[in-house]
Design a protein around this motif. Structure first.
Motif, PDB file in Angstrom:
ATOM      1  N   VAL A  83       0.856  -1.182   0.000  1.00 12.80           N
ATOM      2  CA  VAL A  83       0.000   0.000   0.000  1.00 12.80           C
ATOM      3  C   VAL A  83       0.897   1.239   0.000  1.00 12.80           C
ATOM      4  O   VAL A  83       1.818   1.342   0.818  1.00 12.80           O
TER       5      VAL A  83
ATOM      6  N   PHE B 115       1.009   5.774  -0.801  1.00 11.80           N
ATOM      7  CA  PHE B 115       0.290   7.019  -1.079  1.00 11.80           C
ATOM      8  C   PHE B 115       0.433   7.394  -2.550  1.00 11.80           C
ATOM      9  O   PHE B 115      -0.510   7.834  -3.183  1.00 11.80           O
TER      10      PHE B 115
ATOM     11  N   MET C 103      -3.348   4.307  -1.427  1.00  8.59           N
ATOM     12  CA  MET C 103      -4.117   4.778  -0.271  1.00  8.59           C
ATOM     13  C   MET C 103      -5.258   5.681  -0.731  1.00  8.59           C
ATOM     14  O   MET C 103      -5.039   6.633  -1.481  1.00  8.59           O
TER      15      MET C 103
ATOM     16  N   ARG D 242      -8.854   7.295   4.420  1.00  8.01           N
ATOM     17  CA  ARG D 242      -7.391   7.488   4.395  1.00  8.01           C
ATOM     18  C   ARG D 242      -6.824   7.201   5.781  1.00  8.01           C
ATOM     19  O   ARG D 242      -6.288   8.082   6.457  1.00  8.01           O
TER      20      ARG D 242
ATOM     21  N   ALA E 112      -6.821   0.915   5.049  1.00  6.84           N
ATOM     22  CA  ALA E 112      -5.967   0.468   3.950  1.00  6.84           C
ATOM     23  C   ALA E 112      -5.601  -1.007   4.097  1.00  6.84           C
ATOM     24  O   ALA E 112      -5.653  -1.773   3.125  1.00  6.84           O
TER      25      ALA E 112
ATOM     26  N   VAL F 221       3.123  -1.401   4.130  1.00  7.30           N
ATOM     27  CA  VAL F 221       2.530  -0.075   3.935  1.00  7.30           C
ATOM     28  C   VAL F 221       3.654   0.954   3.953  1.00  7.30           C
ATOM     29  O   VAL F 221       4.413   1.040   4.930  1.00  7.30           O
TER      30      VAL F 221
END
Length: 329
Positions: free
Chosen positions: A62, A64, A94, A100, A105, A119
């Protein structure tokens, strides 16, 4: 599998051994089975394999953003390490808005056929301290913060700044100006702290921070400002794009680099992009971070213990080029 066995004239167990990469199959038999697989369009049923072995051999990642230099290189390290261990990688971005959160997530990734999750937390997230990994799903966080609930790994953002400032001060500069990354970035904030602490530890003046946004244009604007700052002889920018912009801004205002102002960046991301690159930088080993993150989640998936509440740190490396002047020489 039964169809392949009949086509190749072997037992289903032999087909299974070939499909799973087993060594106890004669080369001639293996070729016969593989030819039958191709003719019949056979491919392994990974859901069935997961039921049998208890694992999917797939790791979720995961992020951003995927396009930033650091994230792209971390992902490359994860994918390369996964491929070497015969794992696949499933990637999700994300979400924005109320979802968020770290919990949302990971729960969303849990719906995919993955054995564990990495992540990459490049931005601050509200539920970091409250996050609880789902039972039976190993989670590794790429973040400089220490977590009580799962292992973490990251570059030494704080130590990177300490080393950069100490290097510039050792060259005779009385202080170092800093062009920071965006305030929502973990890395940017840690680099600010390291820069400030390094100056204070050496008894040097701590100038005001100039805020940037990781882009070269923000560095250029900072460079124009710093060109008109009389005591500015050294600049430490939080990434190489801004550092390159600083150099352009300084030069547009009549300053020479490094004769008038020395500049140091972070990440070594301009190699191969800028001809005759002269920028001294702190090289971040992003691929190593990705490989370590994969190893940590894989070990948990395979039943090995990985300490929680401990941060694995990958140090930066000083790369000296021609953008720093030694005032002591």
């Amino acid at each position: 599998m039964q169809d392949v066995a009949r086509e190749a004239g072997v037992s289903p167990q032999t087909v299974s051994r070939v499909a799973n990469g087993g060594a106890a199959v004669r080369p001639e038999t293996r070729r016969r089975v593989e030819d039958a697989m191709r003719r019949l369009g056979y491919r392994p049923n990974y859901a069935a394999r997961a039921l049998k072995h208890g694992r999917f051999k797939d790791i979720g990642v995961v992020m951003f953003h995927m396009t930033s230099f650091g994230n792209a290189r971390i992902l490359d390290g994860i994918v390369s390490a996964a491929a070497a261990d015969d794992y696949s990688v499933t990637i999700q971005i994300m979400r924005s808005g109320p979802e968020r959160t770290l919990q949302a997530a990971v729960e969303r990734m849990k719906q995919q056929p993955v054995d564990g999750v990495i992540v990459v937390l490049e931005e601050m997230i509200a539920d970091f301290n409250d996050f609880v990994p789902p039972k039976g799903l190993p989670v590794v966080l790429v973040t400089e913060r220490v977590a009580d609930h799962c292992p973490t790994v990251d570059a030494d953002q704080y130590g990177c700044s300490i080393a950069a400032v100490d290097y510039l001060l050792s060259k005779g500069h009385r202080t170092v100006y800093h062009v920071a990354g965006p305030s929502q970035s973990h890395a940017a904030q840690s680099r600010v702290r390291g820069w400030r602490d390094a100056l204070e530890q050496m008894g040097a003046t701590v100038p005001p921070v100039l805020m940037g946004d990781w882009e070269a244009d923000s560095g250029y604007q900072a460079g124009v400002v710093l060109a008109h700052t009389p005591d500015c002889t050294a600049v430490y920018a939080s990434n190489d794009q801004m550092a390159y912009g600083v150099i352009q801004g300084l030069q547009s205002a009549g300053k020479r680099v490094p004769e008038d102002v020395s500049v140091v960046g972070v990440d070594d991301s301009l190699v191969g992009m800028v001809p005759r690159l002269q920028l001294t930088t702190m090289r971040m080993k992003f691929e190593d971070i990705g490989r370590k993150a994969f190893a940590m989640v894989r070990d948990q998936c395979e039943g090995r213990q990985v300490p929680v509440g401990v941060k694995t740190v990958v140090p930066a490396e000083l790369v000296e080029r021609e953008s720093v002047r030694d005032l002591t020489a």
